[in-house]
Design a protein around this motif. Sequence first.
Motif, PDB file in Angstrom:
ATOM      1  N   SER A 192       0.841  -1.194   0.000  1.00  0.00           N
ATOM      2  CA  SER A 192       0.000   0.000   0.000  1.00  0.00           C
ATOM      3  C   SER A 192       0.876   1.243   0.000  1.00  0.00           C
ATOM      4  O   SER A 192       1.993   1.223   0.522  1.00  0.00           O
ATOM      5  CB  SER A 192      -0.913   0.010   1.229  1.00  0.00           C
ATOM      6  N   LEU A 193       0.366   2.305  -0.548  1.00  0.00           N
ATOM      7  CA  LEU A 193       1.078   3.581  -0.586  1.00  0.00           C
ATOM      8  C   LEU A 193       0.130   4.693  -0.171  1.00  0.00           C
ATOM      9  O   LEU A 193      -1.002   4.761  -0.667  1.00  0.00           O
ATOM     10  CB  LEU A 193       1.608   3.866  -1.995  1.00  0.00           C
ATOM     11  N   THR A 194       0.588   5.574   0.697  1.00  0.00           N
ATOM     12  CA  THR A 194      -0.200   6.736   1.095  1.00  0.00           C
ATOM     13  C   THR A 194       0.384   7.989   0.474  1.00  0.00           C
ATOM     14  O   THR A 194       1.582   8.259   0.602  1.00  0.00           O
ATOM     15  CB  THR A 194      -0.246   6.870   2.623  1.00  0.00           C
ATOM     16  N   ILE A 195      -0.470   8.740  -0.198  1.00  0.00           N
ATOM     17  CA  ILE A 195      -0.084   9.978  -0.869  1.00  0.00           C
ATOM     18  C   ILE A 195      -0.628  11.145  -0.054  1.00  0.00           C
ATOM     19  O   ILE A 195      -1.798  11.142   0.349  1.00  0.00           O
ATOM     20  CB  ILE A 195      -0.655  10.030  -2.297  1.00  0.00           C
ATOM     21  N   GLN A 196       0.221  12.129   0.171  1.00  0.00           N
ATOM     22  CA  GLN A 196      -0.185  13.290   0.947  1.00  0.00           C
ATOM     23  C   GLN A 196      -0.422  14.494   0.035  1.00  0.00           C
ATOM     24  O   GLN A 196       0.302  14.686  -0.944  1.00  0.00           O
ATOM     25  CB  GLN A 196       0.899  13.649   1.964  1.00  0.00           C
TER      26      GLN A 196
ATOM     27  N   SER B 175      -4.440   0.815  -1.749  1.00  0.00           N
ATOM     28  CA  SER B 175      -4.239  -0.400  -0.957  1.00  0.00           C
ATOM     29  C   SER B 175      -4.087  -1.623  -1.838  1.00  0.00           C
ATOM     30  O   SER B 175      -4.653  -1.694  -2.934  1.00  0.00           O
ATOM     31  CB  SER B 175      -5.429  -0.607  -0.021  1.00  0.00           C
ATOM     32  N   ASN B 176      -3.338  -2.585  -1.315  1.00  0.00           N
ATOM     33  CA  ASN B 176      -3.199  -3.880  -1.989  1.00  0.00           C
ATOM     34  C   ASN B 176      -2.990  -3.688  -3.494  1.00  0.00           C
ATOM     35  O   ASN B 176      -3.775  -4.152  -4.326  1.00  0.00           O
ATOM     36  CB  ASN B 176      -4.442  -4.739  -1.738  1.00  0.00           C
ATOM     37  N   MET B 177      -1.926  -2.990  -3.814  1.00  0.00           N
ATOM     38  CA  MET B 177      -1.716  -2.540  -5.185  1.00  0.00           C
ATOM     39  C   MET B 177      -1.464  -3.668  -6.174  1.00  0.00           C
ATOM     40  O   MET B 177      -0.865  -4.697  -5.848  1.00  0.00           O
ATOM     41  CB  MET B 177      -0.553  -1.550  -5.214  1.00  0.00           C
ATOM     42  N   SER B 178      -1.910  -3.425  -7.397  1.00  0.00           N
ATOM     43  CA  SER B 178      -1.647  -4.307  -8.531  1.00  0.00           C
ATOM     44  C   SER B 178      -1.116  -3.437  -9.670  1.00  0.00           C
ATOM     45  O   SER B 178      -1.250  -2.199  -9.615  1.00  0.00           O
ATOM     46  CB  SER B 178      -2.917  -5.026  -8.958  1.00  0.00           C
ATOM     47  N   PRO B 179      -0.525  -4.045 -10.696  1.00  0.00           N
ATOM     48  CA  PRO B 179      -0.006  -3.234 -11.815  1.00  0.00           C
ATOM     49  C   PRO B 179      -1.053  -2.318 -12.433  1.00  0.00           C
ATOM     50  O   PRO B 179      -0.698  -1.256 -12.971  1.00  0.00           O
ATOM     51  CB  PRO B 179       0.476  -4.293 -12.804  1.00  0.00           C
ATOM     52  N   GLU B 180      -2.332  -2.697 -12.351  1.00  0.00           N
ATOM     53  CA  GLU B 180      -3.400  -1.860 -12.907  1.00  0.00           C
ATOM     54  C   GLU B 180      -3.556  -0.528 -12.171  1.00  0.00           C
ATOM     55  O   GLU B 180      -4.205   0.393 -12.659  1.00  0.00           O
ATOM     56  CB  GLU B 180      -4.732  -2.598 -12.886  1.00  0.00           C
ATOM     57  N   ASP B 181      -2.974  -0.434 -10.987  1.00  0.00           N
ATOM     58  CA  ASP B 181      -3.027   0.816 -10.215  1.00  0.00           C
ATOM     59  C   ASP B 181      -1.946   1.803 -10.646  1.00  0.00           C
ATOM     60  O   ASP B 181      -1.906   2.936 -10.145  1.00  0.00           O
ATOM     61  CB  ASP B 181      -2.889   0.523  -8.723  1.00  0.00           C
TER      62      ASP B 181
END
Lengths: 114, 113
Positions: free
Chosen positions: A18-22, A81-87
Amino acid sequence: SAVISQKPSRDICQRGTSLTIQCQVDSQVTMMFWYRQQPGQSLTLIATANQGSEATYESGFVIDKFPISRPNLTFSTLTVSNMSPEDSSIYLCSSSGRGGSAQYFGPGTRLLVL
Amino acid sequence: SQELEQSPQSLIVQEGKNLTINCTSSKTLYGLYWYKQKYGEGLIFLMMLQKGGEEKSHEKITAKLDEKKQQSSLHITASQPSHAGIYLCGADLYGGSQGNLIFGKGTKLSVKP
């Protein structure tokens, strides 16, 4: 006009993480939004970040996948969350005053998921 | 169906030439925004139009909204290499109460020196 900054500017992430963007605005704003721009495509609204309440999601986007926080009138976060290449996309936040005022965008976060 | 159509999809012009980009909506617009985007970057706000027949200019860029508020054009006079980028129109279709914008697919502009 509002000046908007985003962190990180870019990231490369592994599938399943997961990655959080601010998103930080230099002044208090009424409305903040999160958009996604997939490669070669235009912008699609993910959700409206509401201060003090849950975000309002557009069709096709859900809170479990894209949780959003907006603790005050100048700051918001978007988590992928729960990233995939489509993200893999550019994620942009924007802000505006009350309805009918100009909408300004941040520089975007370029995300690549491997 | 696409609510906001932009044309052309791409444009290559010689430096110094004029050009026009169009944005057409199937619905009445409450507001029309023009942005410029460099590849892989954020959107730079250019102009906002809200009234039928409104026209705004900034340096060599002029934007117009028709009387019916369904069509807008962006005109660049004497184009320069610095004008190159992707031009996006964004529409407020909901009267501003929701605030979010619907975007066209963009027009990629290249300016040959």
